[in-house]
Design a protein around this motif. Structure first.
Motif, PDB file in Angstrom:
ATOM      1  N   HIS A 230       3.577  19.377   1.504  1.00 24.67           N
ATOM      2  CA  HIS A 230       2.383  18.576   1.217  1.00 24.67           C
ATOM      3  C   HIS A 230       2.290  17.445   2.232  1.00 24.67           C
ATOM      4  O   HIS A 230       3.264  17.120   2.914  1.00 24.67           O
ATOM      5  CB  HIS A 230       2.406  18.032  -0.220  1.00 24.67           C
ATOM      6  CG  HIS A 230       3.386  16.916  -0.427  1.00 24.67           C
ATOM      7  ND1 HIS A 230       4.748  17.123  -0.537  1.00 24.67           N
ATOM      8  CD2 HIS A 230       3.213  15.565  -0.553  1.00 24.67           C
ATOM      9  CE1 HIS A 230       5.363  15.967  -0.724  1.00 24.67           C
ATOM     10  NE2 HIS A 230       4.453  15.009  -0.728  1.00 24.67           N
ATOM     11  N   LEU A 231       1.091  16.875   2.339  1.00 19.50           N
ATOM     12  CA  LEU A 231       0.863  15.776   3.266  1.00 19.50           C
ATOM     13  C   LEU A 231       0.137  14.636   2.570  1.00 19.50           C
ATOM     14  O   LEU A 231      -0.598  14.839   1.603  1.00 19.50           O
ATOM     15  CB  LEU A 231       0.056  16.223   4.488  1.00 19.50           C
ATOM     16  CG  LEU A 231       0.764  17.154   5.471  1.00 19.50           C
ATOM     17  CD1 LEU A 231       0.441  18.594   5.149  1.00 19.50           C
ATOM     18  CD2 LEU A 231       0.377  16.844   6.911  1.00 19.50           C
ATOM     19  N   VAL A 232       0.341  13.442   3.118  1.00 20.70           N
ATOM     20  CA  VAL A 232      -0.329  12.235   2.649  1.00 20.70           C
ATOM     21  C   VAL A 232      -0.843  11.510   3.885  1.00 20.70           C
ATOM     22  O   VAL A 232      -0.111  11.335   4.860  1.00 20.70           O
ATOM     23  CB  VAL A 232       0.624  11.317   1.868  1.00 20.70           C
ATOM     24  CG1 VAL A 232      -0.097  10.059   1.397  1.00 20.70           C
ATOM     25  CG2 VAL A 232       1.232  12.057   0.677  1.00 20.70           C
ATOM     26  N   ALA A 233      -2.114  11.114   3.861  1.00 22.15           N
ATOM     27  CA  ALA A 233      -2.698  10.414   5.009  1.00 22.15           C
ATOM     28  C   ALA A 233      -3.393   9.150   4.535  1.00 22.15           C
ATOM     29  O   ALA A 233      -3.929   9.089   3.428  1.00 22.15           O
ATOM     30  CB  ALA A 233      -3.698  11.318   5.732  1.00 22.15           C
ATOM     31  N   GLN A 234      -3.383   8.150   5.399  1.00 24.63           N
ATOM     32  CA  GLN A 234      -4.106   6.909   5.121  1.00 24.63           C
ATOM     33  C   GLN A 234      -5.109   6.671   6.238  1.00 24.63           C
ATOM     34  O   GLN A 234      -4.789   6.801   7.420  1.00 24.63           O
ATOM     35  CB  GLN A 234      -3.145   5.725   5.011  1.00 24.63           C
ATOM     36  CG  GLN A 234      -3.815   4.437   4.561  1.00 24.63           C
ATOM     37  CD  GLN A 234      -2.807   3.342   4.261  1.00 24.63           C
ATOM     38  OE1 GLN A 234      -1.870   3.117   5.022  1.00 24.63           O
ATOM     39  NE2 GLN A 234      -2.995   2.623   3.165  1.00 24.63           N
ATOM     40  N   THR A 235      -6.328   6.340   5.868  1.00 23.97           N
ATOM     41  CA  THR A 235      -7.386   6.118   6.859  1.00 23.97           C
ATOM     42  C   THR A 235      -7.423   4.665   7.305  1.00 23.97           C
ATOM     43  O   THR A 235      -6.715   3.810   6.775  1.00 23.97           O
ATOM     44  CB  THR A 235      -8.751   6.508   6.288  1.00 23.97           C
ATOM     45  OG1 THR A 235      -9.085   5.616   5.201  1.00 23.97           O
ATOM     46  CG2 THR A 235      -8.738   7.944   5.775  1.00 23.97           C
ATOM     47  N   GLU A 236      -8.296   4.404   8.259  1.00 24.72           N
ATOM     48  CA  GLU A 236      -8.384   3.074   8.853  1.00 24.72           C
ATOM     49  C   GLU A 236      -8.790   1.999   7.854  1.00 24.72           C
ATOM     50  O   GLU A 236      -8.489   0.813   8.048  1.00 24.72           O
ATOM     51  CB  GLU A 236      -9.386   3.115  10.023  1.00 24.72           C
ATOM     52  CG  GLU A 236     -10.755   3.644   9.629  1.00 24.72           C
ATOM     53  CD  GLU A 236     -11.630   3.950  10.826  1.00 24.72           C
ATOM     54  OE1 GLU A 236     -11.343   3.428  11.920  1.00 24.72           O
ATOM     55  OE2 GLU A 236     -12.611   4.697  10.669  1.00 24.72           O
ATOM     56  N   THR A 237      -9.466   2.370   6.773  1.00 28.79           N
ATOM     57  CA  THR A 237      -9.854   1.374   5.768  1.00 28.79           C
ATOM     58  C   THR A 237      -8.860   1.286   4.613  1.00 28.79           C
ATOM     59  O   THR A 237      -9.091   0.561   3.643  1.00 28.79           O
ATOM     60  CB  THR A 237     -11.244   1.691   5.193  1.00 28.79           C
ATOM     61  OG1 THR A 237     -11.198   2.935   4.478  1.00 28.79           O
ATOM     62  CG2 THR A 237     -12.291   1.781   6.299  1.00 28.79           C
TER      63      THR A 237
ATOM     64  N   GLY B  31       0.356  -3.884  -2.144  1.00 27.81           N
ATOM     65  CA  GLY B  31       0.272  -5.336  -2.177  1.00 27.81           C
ATOM     66  C   GLY B  31       1.587  -6.061  -2.143  1.00 27.81           C
ATOM     67  O   GLY B  31       1.779  -7.047  -2.849  1.00 27.81           O
ATOM     68  N   CYS B  32       2.529  -5.609  -1.312  1.00 26.13           N
ATOM     69  CA  CYS B  32       3.828  -6.273  -1.216  1.00 26.13           C
ATOM     70  C   CYS B  32       4.026  -6.759   0.214  1.00 26.13           C
ATOM     71  O   CYS B  32       4.239  -5.971   1.123  1.00 26.13           O
ATOM     72  CB  CYS B  32       4.947  -5.327  -1.613  1.00 26.13           C
ATOM     73  SG  CYS B  32       6.588  -6.059  -1.496  1.00 26.13           S
TER      74      CYS B  32
ATOM     75  N   CYS C 204      -5.991   4.711  -6.750  1.00 20.66           N
ATOM     76  CA  CYS C 204      -4.962   3.756  -7.162  1.00 20.66           C
ATOM     77  C   CYS C 204      -4.068   3.336  -6.006  1.00 20.66           C
ATOM     78  O   CYS C 204      -3.341   2.338  -6.113  1.00 20.66           O
ATOM     79  CB  CYS C 204      -4.116   4.353  -8.291  1.00 20.66           C
ATOM     80  SG  CYS C 204      -3.201   5.840  -7.820  1.00 20.66           S
ATOM     81  N   LEU C 205      -4.094   4.080  -4.885  1.00 24.86           N
ATOM     82  CA  LEU C 205      -3.255   3.754  -3.731  1.00 24.86           C
ATOM     83  C   LEU C 205      -4.031   3.084  -2.603  1.00 24.86           C
ATOM     84  O   LEU C 205      -3.508   2.913  -1.502  1.00 24.86           O
ATOM     85  CB  LEU C 205      -2.575   5.015  -3.200  1.00 24.86           C
ATOM     86  CG  LEU C 205      -1.603   5.718  -4.153  1.00 24.86           C
ATOM     87  CD1 LEU C 205      -0.930   6.882  -3.447  1.00 24.86           C
ATOM     88  CD2 LEU C 205      -0.565   4.750  -4.701  1.00 24.86           C
ATOM     89  N   MET C 206      -5.258   2.701  -2.873  1.00 24.85           N
ATOM     90  CA  MET C 206      -6.075   2.042  -1.853  1.00 24.85           C
ATOM     91  C   MET C 206      -5.347   0.810  -1.314  1.00 24.85           C
ATOM     92  O   MET C 206      -4.873  -0.043  -2.065  1.00 24.85           O
ATOM     93  CB  MET C 206      -7.417   1.619  -2.470  1.00 24.85           C
ATOM     94  CG  MET C 206      -8.327   0.894  -1.510  1.00 24.85           C
ATOM     95  SD  MET C 206      -8.968   2.008  -0.228  1.00 24.85           S
ATOM     96  CE  MET C 206      -9.864   0.848   0.808  1.00 24.85           C
TER      97      MET C 206
END
Length: 374
Positions: free
Chosen positions: A276-283, A350-351, A331-333
């Motif tokens: 599986h993969l997890v990606a985060q975008t620029e925002t 938020g840490c 929830c992971l924004m």
């Protein structure tokens, strides 16, 4: 990310390093081989505040310190710890052959290890049964890290899968070696000639990425991925669990995951589990896709058996079902740190301490699979 200084800010709390979970080969570094149900602190091998990164393979673990020292422990039957022998090691032990050679990154495969030095050189140790060490005429295993001489360019990112490995160079070129993807490729692409990089036992340039510049490479158990400086994500290899966001059962060459899959945003970071993969975008949006039977996507699916990949025409785009479509987790924004294990994930929201430490847990040694991922 830089921050404005704050003279009145409180001193950061002392860091501590903990381990727990499967420990059949001493991969937790606690001095024994008993599984550990509750986190236990490690304090004997180095100052935890100096830990730069932690990573793990099938049953071995590696820690890189801020000074670039490498500490290893766990299963060592193929010399994957690089200590010059094949005895299991129960405590985190310095890799003495690399003293004076600062380490930037370590990638642990199933039974081998790939090491990137601060000057951009790549070394490897462990099993070479599938050419995963990138030393084509070398022995079936190496117990001391050996330089991969055929990688002549400076390397900036490395990755290790079950039986294959990758490297991205400073010029943005991606190399792959090890035959781990070849068997499924031959089975799922009958009649097709596989590209050389899927069958090579030495670093071979990955074709299909000539018009992009890679900044990061990743490897799952049977697939590969590359993130470009333009925020595009390319994937190839096995799609058994929908991890390639494609209709094809196997992608022999890299295919870009279209921007609309990420709500037309650029991908800023990506992490990889076995399937599986997890990606985060620029925002700051976080997307997950791929195998879901252990809850590793962080969302509920109608059925774990709602999709079967097709063997024909690997270039097809598709009307994809839920698990093979990148889907955002609200929830992971804005997560400040994300990590993938073989079949689980961790995220920090938020840490500020994470921004300060920049610790990366590629596959936490406390939660490594004790058996073959299949």
């Amino acid at each position: 990310m830089e921050r404005e200084s704050n003279a009145t800010a409180a001193a950061p709390a002392a860091a501590a390093l903990f381990a727990w979970g499967a420990n059949s080969y001493g991969q937790l570094g606690l001095g024994h081989k008993e599984d550990v149900l509750l986190p236990q602190q490690l304090s004997d091998f180095c100052n935890p505040g100096c830990v730069k990164s932690i990573t793990g393979g099938g049953a071995h673990s590696a820690v890189v310190t801020d000074e670039g020292s490498l500490f290893v422990c766990g299963l060592n039957k193929d010399g994957q710890l690089g200590l010059g022998h094949t005895e299991d090691v129960l405590y985190f032990t310095p890799c003495k052959s690399l003293l004076g050679c600062p380490i930037q990154q370590v990638a642990c495969g199933w039974d081998f290890t790939i090491i990137l030095t601060e000057n951009g050189q790549v070394l490897s140790c462990g099993s070479n049964s599938f050419g995963q060490l990138g030393i084509p005429h070398g022995p079936r295993r190496c117990v001391v890290p050996q330089a991969i001489e055929l990688l002549r360019e400076k390397v900036v990112s490395i990755a290790a899968g079950l039986r294959h490995a990758l490297a991205a160079t400073a010029s943005g070129t991606v190399f792959q070696w090890g035959t781990g993807l070849a068997s499924s490729g031959r089975r799922l692409c009958p009649g097709q000639t596989l590209p050389l990089f899927l069958t090579a036992k030495e670093p071979s340039r990955v074709t299909g990425l000539e018009n992009s510049q890679a900044v990061c490479v990743l490897a799952g158990s049977d697939h590969s991925a590359s993130l470009t400086d333009a925020g595009e994500l390319f994937v190839w290899g096995s799609n058994k669990h929908g991890q390639l966001a494609s209709q094809a059962a196997f992608l022999p060459v890299p295919q870009k995951i279209e921007a609309h899959c990420f709500q037309n945003e650029k991908v800023a970071a990506v992490w990889n589990g076995w399937t599986h993969l997890v990606a985060q975008t620029e925002t700051g949006k976080v997307f997950t896709w791929g195998r879901a039977d252990y809850g590793q996507l962080g969302r509920t699916l109608e059925s774990h058996e709602d999709w079967k990949p097709k063997k024909q025409d690997p270039s097809l785009r598709c009307s994809r079902p839920s698990k093979s479509t990148p889907s955002s987790l609200h929830c992971l924004m804005g997560a400040t740190e994300v990590s993938c294990g073989s079949e689980h994930n961790l995220a920090v929201i938020g840490c500020d301490a994470v921004e300060e430490s920049k610790m990366s847990l590629k596959t936490p040694p406390a939660l490594l699979p004790r058996t073959h991922p299949y």
